[in-house]
Motif scaffolding. Sequence first.
Motif, mmCIF file in Angstrom:
data_model
loop_
_atom_site.group_PDB
_atom_site.id
_atom_site.type_symbol
_atom_site.label_atom_id
_atom_site.label_comp_id
_atom_site.label_asym_id
_atom_site.label_seq_id
_atom_site.Cartn_x
_atom_site.Cartn_y
_atom_site.Cartn_z
ATOM 1 N N LEU A 1 0.728 -1.198 -0.094
ATOM 2 C CA LEU A 1 -0.024 0.005 0.041
ATOM 3 C C LEU A 1 0.985 1.281 0.057
ATOM 4 O O LEU A 1 0.619 2.224 -0.588
ATOM 5 N N PHE A 2 2.025 1.335 0.999
ATOM 6 C CA PHE A 2 2.914 2.328 0.868
ATOM 7 C C PHE A 2 3.504 2.611 -0.748
ATOM 8 O O PHE A 2 3.593 3.652 -1.192
ATOM 9 N N ILE A 3 3.766 1.566 -1.291
ATOM 10 C CA ILE A 3 4.423 1.718 -2.492
ATOM 11 C C ILE A 3 3.502 2.035 -3.662
ATOM 12 O O ILE A 3 3.771 2.990 -4.415
ATOM 13 N N PHE A 4 2.058 1.686 -3.657
ATOM 14 C CA PHE A 4 1.087 2.153 -4.549
ATOM 15 C C PHE A 4 0.989 3.491 -4.309
ATOM 16 O O PHE A 4 0.668 4.339 -4.980
ATOM 17 N N PHE A 5 0.652 4.173 -2.853
ATOM 18 C CA PHE A 5 0.362 5.480 -2.715
ATOM 19 C C PHE A 5 1.713 6.248 -3.216
ATOM 20 O O PHE A 5 1.364 7.672 -3.469
ATOM 21 N N LEU A 6 2.769 5.730 -2.822
ATOM 22 C CA LEU A 6 4.077 6.491 -3.477
ATOM 23 C C LEU A 6 3.996 6.703 -4.889
ATOM 24 O O LEU A 6 4.399 7.955 -5.333
ATOM 25 N N TYR A 7 3.798 5.643 -5.589
ATOM 26 C CA TYR A 7 3.709 5.637 -7.147
ATOM 27 C C TYR A 7 2.601 6.589 -7.504
ATOM 28 O O TYR A 7 2.749 7.391 -8.452
ATOM 29 N N PHE A 8 1.522 6.526 -6.866
ATOM 30 C CA PHE A 8 0.256 7.363 -7.024
ATOM 31 C C PHE A 8 0.447 8.734 -6.936
ATOM 32 O O PHE A 8 0.236 9.788 -7.957
ATOM 33 N N SER A 9 0.946 8.920 -5.816
ATOM 34 C CA SER A 9 1.576 10.572 -5.493
ATOM 35 C C SER A 9 2.616 11.308 -6.401
ATOM 36 O O SER A 9 2.677 12.287 -6.662
ATOM 37 N N LEU A 10 3.537 10.180 -6.765
ATOM 38 C CA LEU A 10 4.808 10.622 -7.604
ATOM 39 C C LEU A 10 4.362 10.515 -8.959
ATOM 40 O O LEU A 10 4.888 11.586 -9.887
#
Length: 119
Positions: free
Chosen positions: A96-105
């Motif tokens: 989930l952290f990787i997904f949100f990081l990918y989503f935000s960046l």
Amino acid sequence: MLTPYEPVRSLTSLGGTLPKSRLKSKGDRAFAIRALLLWNNLPEEIRLTNSVSSFKSLLKTHFIDLLLCDVILKLSFSLLLLSYLYLLFILLVFYLFIFFLYFSLYLLPCLLFVFFFYW
């Protein structure tokens, strides 16, 4: 002190054969069958004791050991299951952290650009 008993015929507790039951569902639960099976499953040192008090003491110790082994086995399985669940939870949080990081960046700026550019 107990006097030794010398049987006339071979006993099932001394390696003889168990009597056969006619009914598998009810016959195997009969006292004559079940008592012999339980007696034969006891360790030999318990069966060959010389006094009633030592027999009781060894029997209690044997049952407590069986109970503790069962409890320890169940606890170790539970702890193993909990550790796997904890590991899955950590992996889920990481993904989930990787997904949100990918989503935000990456995705969020692209979506904002598309939204403002085409509107």
